[in-house]
Design a protein around this motif. Structure first.
Motif, short mmCIF file in Angstrom:
data_model
loop_
_atom_site.label_atom_id
_atom_site.label_comp_id
_atom_site.label_asym_id
_atom_site.label_seq_id
_atom_site.Cartn_x
_atom_site.Cartn_y
_atom_site.Cartn_z
N GLU A 204 0.82 -1.22 0.00
CA GLU A 204 0.00 0.00 0.00
C GLU A 204 0.85 1.27 0.00
O GLU A 204 0.35 2.34 -0.31
N ALA A 205 2.12 1.16 0.37
CA ALA A 205 2.97 2.35 0.52
C ALA A 205 3.00 3.23 -0.74
O ALA A 205 2.85 4.46 -0.63
N PRO A 206 3.17 2.67 -1.95
CA PRO A 206 3.24 3.53 -3.13
C PRO A 206 1.92 4.23 -3.47
O PRO A 206 1.91 5.19 -4.24
N ARG A 207 0.81 3.74 -2.91
CA ARG A 207 -0.48 4.33 -3.28
C ARG A 207 -1.23 4.88 -2.07
O ARG A 207 -2.46 4.96 -2.07
N LEU A 208 -0.50 5.26 -1.04
CA LEU A 208 -1.14 5.80 0.17
C LEU A 208 -1.96 7.04 -0.14
O LEU A 208 -3.09 7.19 0.35
N TRP A 209 -1.42 7.95 -0.93
CA TRP A 209 -2.14 9.19 -1.22
C TRP A 209 -3.38 8.91 -2.07
O TRP A 209 -4.47 9.35 -1.75
N GLN A 210 -3.18 8.19 -3.15
CA GLN A 210 -4.28 7.96 -4.09
C GLN A 210 -5.41 7.14 -3.49
O GLN A 210 -6.58 7.48 -3.62
N ARG A 211 -5.04 6.06 -2.81
CA ARG A 211 -6.05 5.10 -2.39
C ARG A 211 -6.57 5.34 -0.98
O ARG A 211 -7.68 4.91 -0.65
N HIS A 212 -5.79 6.01 -0.15
CA HIS A 212 -6.16 6.13 1.25
C HIS A 212 -6.36 7.58 1.71
O HIS A 212 -7.44 7.93 2.18
N GLU B 99 -9.69 7.89 -7.97
CA GLU B 99 -10.53 6.91 -7.29
C GLU B 99 -11.56 7.63 -6.41
O GLU B 99 -11.28 7.92 -5.26
N PRO B 100 -12.75 7.93 -6.95
CA PRO B 100 -13.79 8.58 -6.14
C PRO B 100 -14.15 7.70 -4.95
O PRO B 100 -13.97 6.48 -4.98
N VAL B 101 -14.66 8.33 -3.91
CA VAL B 101 -15.08 7.57 -2.73
C VAL B 101 -16.60 7.50 -2.68
O VAL B 101 -17.28 8.48 -2.97
N ARG B 102 -17.10 6.34 -2.35
CA ARG B 102 -18.53 6.14 -2.21
C ARG B 102 -18.86 6.08 -0.73
O ARG B 102 -18.32 5.22 -0.02
N VAL B 103 -19.71 6.98 -0.29
CA VAL B 103 -20.07 7.08 1.12
C VAL B 103 -21.55 6.78 1.27
O VAL B 103 -22.39 7.49 0.72
N VAL B 104 -21.87 5.72 1.99
CA VAL B 104 -23.25 5.39 2.29
C VAL B 104 -23.66 6.15 3.54
O VAL B 104 -23.03 6.02 4.59
N GLU B 105 -24.69 6.96 3.42
CA GLU B 105 -25.20 7.74 4.55
C GLU B 105 -26.51 7.13 5.03
O GLU B 105 -27.45 6.95 4.25
N ILE B 106 -26.57 6.80 6.32
CA ILE B 106 -27.78 6.24 6.92
C ILE B 106 -28.11 7.08 8.15
O ILE B 106 -27.28 7.25 9.04
N VAL B 107 -29.33 7.61 8.19
CA VAL B 107 -29.74 8.51 9.27
C VAL B 107 -30.47 7.72 10.36
O VAL B 107 -31.43 7.00 10.07
N ARG B 108 -30.01 7.88 11.58
CA ARG B 108 -30.67 7.22 12.71
C ARG B 108 -32.00 7.90 13.01
O ARG B 108 -32.05 9.12 13.19
N PRO B 109 -33.10 7.14 13.05
CA PRO B 109 -34.41 7.76 13.34
C PRO B 109 -34.42 8.40 14.73
O PRO B 109 -33.77 7.90 15.67
#
Length: 222
Positions: free
Chosen positions: A25-33, A179-189
């Motif tokens: 993962e070291a070479p892609r820390l910025w891009q992927r993480h 590499e866009p990030v996909r964030v699932v948002e779930i709201v607590r009732p």
């Protein structure tokens, strides 16, 4: 950026030697993480308190704390070697808006309007672990991979049983990062109740902290 570079250096050195980051993962820390974990800051209001569960190497919690000094970030991690590394990293970076808590999410008595998680568990487990930590109307922000949409669809039965009325998927950075990030948002009732209990939990932020940094505000009110 100076702090982010120092954090990246720590991930690529002691992070690898402590087993928190794989050598490949070291070479892609910025891009992927790092970039991936910084993008969800767009979903956070000024001064928000964030609980990052299963924090591991501090992804995304430490990244958010670096990018947004206005945030109060709580890192929840059960493994001693990881919390020890996180404490040393926070010291090295001089972060004053981060608190490390050793333990499982279900053991914590924290409360905040936002819980984050990245590569921790399936959505049904994340809902079970995060809802007791969320204030009424609070949001779980789960950083997921390309199958995020399908996972959200598969979790609909679980969400209905929990009384969830709002869930969605955000695609952040599309057209701007590789590499866009996909964030699932779930709201607590607001009316959500833990199983077997008579009232939803909404306590001020407090827990068994292995180390505390900086000022602590009334988390549940943010």
């Amino acid at each position: 950026m100076g702090l982010a570079r120092r954090y990246a250096d720590l991930l690529a050195t002691t992070g690898i030697s402590h087993g928190l980051v794989g050598p490949r993962e070291a070479p892609r820390l910025w891009q992927r993480h790092l970039v991936n974990c910084a993008l969800p800051q767009a979903l956070l209001a000024q001064g928000t308190t964030v609980i990052d569960i299963g924090s591991g190497a501090g992804l995304p919690g430490v990244v958010l704390a670096i990018a947004r000094p206005d945030l109060e970030v709580h890192l929840v991690e059960p493994l001693l070697r990881r919390t020890t590394w996180l404490e040393a990293t926070i010291d090295e970076l001089g972060l004053t808006n981060v608190t490390v808590h050793r333990g499982r999410a279900e053991e914590m008595t924290l409360a905040a309007p936002v819980v984050t998680a990245r590569a921790v568990a399936s959505l049904d487990r994340l809902v079970a672990w995060s809802f007791p930590l969320l204030t009424p109307g609070g949001r779980l922000l789960a950083l997921k991979g390309e199958a995020a949409g399908a996972e959200l669809e598969q979790a609909q039965d679980v969400l209905r049983r929990a009384g969830v009325e709002h869930s969605t998927m955000h695609v952040l950075g599309e057209g701007h990062v590789s590499e866009p990030v996909r964030v699932v948002e779930i709201v607590r009732p607001h009316e959500w109740q833990p199983e077997g209990k008579g009232a939803a939990r909404s306590r001020p932020a407090r827990a068994r902290a292995s180390k505390k940094r900086g000022r602590r505000g009334p988390s549940a009110s943010r």
